[in-house]
Write a protein that holds these residues in place. Structure first.
Motif, PDB file in Angstrom:
ATOM      1  N   LEU A 290       2.007   6.916  -6.742  1.00 20.44           N
ATOM      2  CA  LEU A 290       0.956   7.873  -7.105  1.00 20.44           C
ATOM      3  C   LEU A 290       1.408   9.300  -6.828  1.00 20.44           C
ATOM      4  O   LEU A 290       1.198  10.211  -7.648  1.00 20.44           O
ATOM      5  CB  LEU A 290      -0.315   7.555  -6.318  1.00 20.44           C
ATOM      6  N   THR A 291       2.043   9.511  -5.701  1.00 24.29           N
ATOM      7  CA  THR A 291       2.532  10.851  -5.341  1.00 24.29           C
ATOM      8  C   THR A 291       3.498  11.387  -6.388  1.00 24.29           C
ATOM      9  O   THR A 291       3.372  12.528  -6.858  1.00 24.29           O
ATOM     10  CB  THR A 291       3.218  10.815  -3.967  1.00 24.29           C
ATOM     11  N   PHE A 292       4.481  10.574  -6.764  1.00 19.28           N
ATOM     12  CA  PHE A 292       5.491  11.052  -7.698  1.00 19.28           C
ATOM     13  C   PHE A 292       4.940  11.182  -9.117  1.00 19.28           C
ATOM     14  O   PHE A 292       5.377  12.063  -9.873  1.00 19.28           O
ATOM     15  CB  PHE A 292       6.718  10.142  -7.656  1.00 19.28           C
ATOM     16  N   LEU A 293       3.981  10.371  -9.481  1.00 20.12           N
ATOM     17  CA  LEU A 293       3.357  10.525 -10.798  1.00 20.12           C
ATOM     18  C   LEU A 293       2.583  11.834 -10.883  1.00 20.12           C
ATOM     19  O   LEU A 293       2.668  12.559 -11.883  1.00 20.12           O
ATOM     20  CB  LEU A 293       2.427   9.341 -11.079  1.00 20.12           C
ATOM     21  N   VAL A 294       1.814  12.146  -9.833  1.00 16.15           N
ATOM     22  CA  VAL A 294       1.062  13.408  -9.810  1.00 16.15           C
ATOM     23  C   VAL A 294       2.021  14.593  -9.780  1.00 16.15           C
ATOM     24  O   VAL A 294       1.840  15.581 -10.522  1.00 16.15           O
ATOM     25  CB  VAL A 294       0.109  13.448  -8.595  1.00 16.15           C
ATOM     26  N   ALA A 295       3.053  14.512  -8.948  1.00 16.66           N
ATOM     27  CA  ALA A 295       4.030  15.610  -8.867  1.00 16.66           C
ATOM     28  C   ALA A 295       4.711  15.837 -10.211  1.00 16.66           C
ATOM     29  O   ALA A 295       4.878  16.985 -10.650  1.00 16.66           O
ATOM     30  CB  ALA A 295       5.072  15.296  -7.791  1.00 16.66           C
ATOM     31  N   TRP A 296       5.097  14.749 -10.876  1.00 14.20           N
ATOM     32  CA  TRP A 296       5.760  14.870 -12.181  1.00 14.20           C
ATOM     33  C   TRP A 296       4.800  15.425 -13.228  1.00 14.20           C
ATOM     34  O   TRP A 296       5.175  16.315 -14.014  1.00 14.20           O
ATOM     35  CB  TRP A 296       6.280  13.512 -12.624  1.00 14.20           C
ATOM     36  N   ALA A 297       3.560  14.930 -13.250  1.00 21.90           N
ATOM     37  CA  ALA A 297       2.591  15.377 -14.252  1.00 21.90           C
ATOM     38  C   ALA A 297       2.310  16.869 -14.128  1.00 21.90           C
ATOM     39  O   ALA A 297       2.245  17.590 -15.136  1.00 21.90           O
ATOM     40  CB  ALA A 297       1.295  14.578 -14.114  1.00 21.90           C
TER      41      ALA A 297
ATOM     42  N   ALA B 132      -2.281  11.526  -3.575  1.00 18.82           N
ATOM     43  CA  ALA B 132      -2.417  12.353  -4.772  1.00 18.82           C
ATOM     44  C   ALA B 132      -2.283  13.839  -4.426  1.00 18.82           C
ATOM     45  O   ALA B 132      -1.615  14.602  -5.140  1.00 18.82           O
ATOM     46  CB  ALA B 132      -3.763  12.089  -5.438  1.00 18.82           C
ATOM     47  N   VAL B 133      -2.913  14.258  -3.321  1.00 17.07           N
ATOM     48  CA  VAL B 133      -2.808  15.656  -2.892  1.00 17.07           C
ATOM     49  C   VAL B 133      -1.371  15.985  -2.504  1.00 17.07           C
ATOM     50  O   VAL B 133      -0.867  17.073  -2.797  1.00 17.07           O
ATOM     51  CB  VAL B 133      -3.777  15.933  -1.718  1.00 17.07           C
TER      52      VAL B 133
ATOM     53  N   THR C   3       0.840  -1.209   0.000  1.00 14.64           N
ATOM     54  CA  THR C   3       0.000   0.000   0.000  1.00 14.64           C
ATOM     55  C   THR C   3       0.868   1.250   0.000  1.00 14.64           C
ATOM     56  O   THR C   3       0.597   2.221  -0.723  1.00 14.64           O
ATOM     57  CB  THR C   3      -0.925   0.006   1.226  1.00 14.64           C
ATOM     58  N   MET C   4       1.924   1.243   0.807  1.00 11.89           N
ATOM     59  CA  MET C   4       2.841   2.379   0.849  1.00 11.89           C
ATOM     60  C   MET C   4       3.482   2.613  -0.504  1.00 11.89           C
ATOM     61  O   MET C   4       3.601   3.761  -0.969  1.00 11.89           O
ATOM     62  CB  MET C   4       3.915   2.130   1.899  1.00 11.89           C
ATOM     63  N   SER C   5       3.892   1.540  -1.185  1.00 16.78           N
ATOM     64  CA  SER C   5       4.556   1.666  -2.485  1.00 16.78           C
ATOM     65  C   SER C   5       3.623   2.256  -3.536  1.00 16.78           C
ATOM     66  O   SER C   5       4.033   3.115  -4.325  1.00 16.78           O
ATOM     67  CB  SER C   5       5.066   0.296  -2.946  1.00 16.78           C
ATOM     68  N   VAL C   6       2.372   1.806  -3.544  1.00 19.86           N
ATOM     69  CA  VAL C   6       1.404   2.348  -4.498  1.00 19.86           C
ATOM     70  C   VAL C   6       1.176   3.832  -4.218  1.00 19.86           C
ATOM     71  O   VAL C   6       1.123   4.660  -5.145  1.00 19.86           O
ATOM     72  CB  VAL C   6       0.073   1.574  -4.430  1.00 19.86           C
ATOM     73  N   GLY C   7       1.034   4.187  -2.939  1.00 18.25           N
ATOM     74  CA  GLY C   7       0.843   5.592  -2.586  1.00 18.25           C
ATOM     75  C   GLY C   7       2.025   6.447  -2.986  1.00 18.25           C
ATOM     76  O   GLY C   7       1.860   7.563  -3.497  1.00 18.25           O
ATOM     77  N   THR C   8       3.235   5.935  -2.770  1.00 20.75           N
ATOM     78  CA  THR C   8       4.440   6.681  -3.153  1.00 20.75           C
ATOM     79  C   THR C   8       4.516   6.869  -4.657  1.00 20.75           C
ATOM     80  O   THR C   8       4.829   7.966  -5.152  1.00 20.75           O
ATOM     81  CB  THR C   8       5.699   5.935  -2.660  1.00 20.75           C
TER      82      THR C   8
ATOM     83  N   PHE D  41      -6.333   7.150   1.895  1.00 14.98           N
ATOM     84  CA  PHE D  41      -4.875   7.190   1.809  1.00 14.98           C
ATOM     85  C   PHE D  41      -4.411   7.525   0.398  1.00 14.98           C
ATOM     86  O   PHE D  41      -3.498   8.350   0.215  1.00 14.98           O
ATOM     87  CB  PHE D  41      -4.284   5.841   2.245  1.00 14.98           C
ATOM     88  N   TYR D  42      -5.017   6.919  -0.606  1.00  9.95           N
ATOM     89  CA  TYR D  42      -4.618   7.199  -1.981  1.00  9.95           C
ATOM     90  C   TYR D  42      -4.979   8.637  -2.387  1.00  9.95           C
ATOM     91  O   TYR D  42      -4.232   9.271  -3.142  1.00  9.95           O
ATOM     92  CB  TYR D  42      -5.257   6.201  -2.939  1.00  9.95           C
TER      93      TYR D  42
END
Length: 244
Positions: free
Chosen positions: A39-46, A103-104, A32-37, A98-99
């Motif tokens: 997601l965070t970096f994908l949103v930040a990069w996008a 993203a936020v 779960t932590m890995s998926v959240g991480t 959490f997800y």
């Protein structure tokens, strides 16, 4: 003698069941932590690599817009809200929250893809990943009880938050450097501490085998380790990242 052997066999079976359950629980936490991480970096990069999107977070003078300030403080508010609402959420609802939080957090971190080179971000991410893995493994396997670290480390986090907020207006490089050094050390300690706490909490509640509690506990554990990783990454980036 036969009765003793039966009791011993039963105890061994329960211990094996707990060990298997613990491995499953920790896999859920790390997954779960890995998926959240991610997601965070994908949103930040996008957002950070798309000027049209990133400009929404900035005003005409280059400073943060109202939305930018909201995005900056939203993760902190969501963490407190998550802690207050966890007992009223289902395990599935906690995972969805959490997800959404991840993203936020990505939105609030989008600026790093504008301020730092992609290579330095990737290098610091890899360094953080290696350090996090080592620290978490130590926290999981050590026989030393490090629960006493908790109060000291939480006080350190509060101090970091206060100093960081003050430095938003002071813009002191010396304060930022000191905060970054202390931040790396504090969240390194928290990585080991939180890992051991997640393990011990599971063992303490393993007899009940409450699937709803186990699901929520895995999400809360994932959130704790996620925050440790993200904060350690951000402080290391401040120290070693190459700016554009």
């Amino acid at each position: 003698m036969a009765q003793f052997d039966t009791i011993r066999a039963g105890a061994g079976a329960r211990a094996a069941q707990i060990d298997e359950g613990l491995r499953t629980h920790m896999n859920k936490v790390y997954g779960t932590m890995s998926v959240g991480t991610l997601l965070t970096f994908l949103v930040a990069w996008a957002v950070g690599s798309t000027p049209e999107l990133f400009s929404v977070l900035r005003n005409a003078n280059g400073g943060m817009s109202i939305l930018g300030w909201v995005v900056m403080f939203a993760p902190l508010i969501m963490v407190f809200a998550f802690g207050a609402a966890i007992n009223r959420l289902s395990a599935a609802g906690a995972q969805l929250f959490f997800y959404a939080f991840a993203a936020v957090m990505g939105l609030s971190m989008a600026w790093i893809f504008v301020a730092f080179t992609g290579m330095s971000i990737a290098t610091v991410f890899l360094t953080t990943s290696i350090a996090f893995a080592g620290l978490s493994l130590w926290g999981y396997t050590t026989k030393k009880d490090i629960s006493a670290w908790g109060s000291f480390l939480i006080m350190g986090v509060i101090g970091l938050v206060v100093a960081s907020l003050i430095n938003i207006w002071l813009q002191s490089p010396a304060i930022m450097f000191a905060v970054s050094i202390l931040g790396v050390l504090i969240f390194a300690g928290l990585t080991a501490y939180d890992t051991q706490k997640i393990k011990n909490d599971y063992i303490a509640h393993a007899q009940s085998m409450d699937s709803e509690w186990l699901g929520k506990a895995a999400i809360m554990g994932a959130l704790s380790l996620y925050l440790d990783f993200i904060n350690m990454f951000m402080f290391l980036l401040q120290l070693f990242g190459n700016r554009e």
